[in-house]
Design an enzyme around this catalytic site. Structure first.
Site, PDB file in Angstrom:
ATOM      1  NE  ARG A  54      -0.011  16.374  -0.501  1.00  5.26           N
ATOM      2  CZ  ARG A  54       0.873  15.632  -1.162  1.00  5.26           C
ATOM      3  NH1 ARG A  54       1.699  14.827  -0.500  1.00  5.26           N
ATOM      4  NH2 ARG A  54       0.936  15.690  -2.474  1.00  5.26           N
ATOM      5  CG  ASP A 163       3.167   2.817  -1.726  1.00  4.73           C
ATOM      6  OD1 ASP A 163       3.678   3.115  -2.818  1.00  4.73           O
ATOM      7  OD2 ASP A 163       2.868   3.679  -0.863  1.00  4.73           O
TER       8      ASP A 163
END
Length: 296
Positions: A54, A163
């Site tokens: 990532r 979030d």
């Protein structure tokens, strides 16, 4: 966009440096600490390959040629201000779907809604999706509430979706999904609340505007010392996120969330989550659904 691989003057292919670097143990340990401090997420050694994959994209984006240089960037105040959100967006896991753990939404029968309205302000229901990811949970609850309220004519309703990731919140606001994503939506709700794209080849759908206008979004890090929604909530969803936290952090998060549920309201955890403390004013009513106890 991936960097192009160009031949050097001798005609051999030049592979970008960011594709070749390896994540050393020392850099990994520092990154694990930064993930824990910024997101509360506990990472084991088994996550090293995932983290390396990532963050290699962030090396490409920043033009850095080593994970050590990336770690150094994150540890500088100005570097964190510039790159910290991108780092968080890269490392957090966002997994959700429409009507995930269906029993939680089936709990909202007309009788249960009537109870919540009676024990609340009597005028409406306000729901918070505290780890909303790309919005499927929030829009699922919006479908349920709009259907039960007969288009908000029987009672008012709203959904707050928050979030830690700015990237997934942008997707949630857009409310555009793949056609296969809405397969779990019951046919009656699908016909009413999901719009097919005029371009059939796109394979996309969008949530109807009457739902989008009642779902509000904001960024929130569950690691913050305080949460500041504008109102006490009738229902809070925080599902399948606690499993990424260490036990002490799990207890802290649930305790903070419980303070924002009004007495008689509900805190809904995921099936993979567990409530480790018995000191909170919460009563299990089924399927990891907890009623907030206290004066009504």
């Amino acid at each position: 966009m991936a960097a192009l691989r160009k031949p050097n003057p001798e005609g051999t292919e030049v592979i970008p440096a960011w594709t070749r670097v390896q994540l050393a143990d020392a850099a990994f340990a520092t990154l694990v600490r930064l993930v824990r401090e910024s997101c509360g997420v506990a990472m084991s050694d088994f996550k090293k390959t995932m983290l390396e994959t990532r963050l290699r994209r962030r090396l490409q984006a920043t033009g850095l040629e080593s994970f050590e240089a990336y770690v150094a960037l994150l540890q500088k105040p100005e570097g964190w201000r510039e790159e910290g959100q991108n780092f968080v967006d890269a490392v957090v896991t966002n997994e959700t779907s429409f009507f995930r753990e269906r029993a939680h939404f089936d709990h909202f029968t007309p009788a249960e809604v009537e109870r919540l309205l009676k024990n609340g302000d009597g005028r409406g229901l306000h729901v918070w999706s505290a780890a909303a990811s790309s919005g499927q949970e929030a829009y699922t609850m919006a479908m349920v509430l709009d259907s039960l309220s007969e288009g908000a004519t029987r009672f008012d309703w709203s959904v707050l979706a928050t979030d830690i990731s700015v990237k997934v919140l942008r997707m949630a606001r857009e409310a555009v999904y793949r056609s296969e994503d809405v397969a779990p939506v019951p046919p009656a709700l699908l016909d009413r609340y999901v719009l097919r794209s005029r371009d059939e080849a796109s394979g996309t759908v969008r949530i109807a505007p009457e739902l989008r206008q009642r779902v509000h979004f904001g960024q929130l890090n569950l690691m913050h010392a305080e949460y500041k929604p504008k109102r006490t909530m009738d229902v809070i969803f925080c599902r399948n996120v606690l499993i990424y936290f260490e036990p002490a952090v799990q207890e802290q998060v649930v305790s903070k969330l419980a303070r924002h549920v009004r007495p008689g309201g509900l805190l809904i955890l995921g099936h993979s989550d567990s409530l480790r403390t018995k000191t909170l004013p919460l009563r299990l009513v089924g399927n990891n659904i907890y009623e907030r106890l206290g004066d009504r």
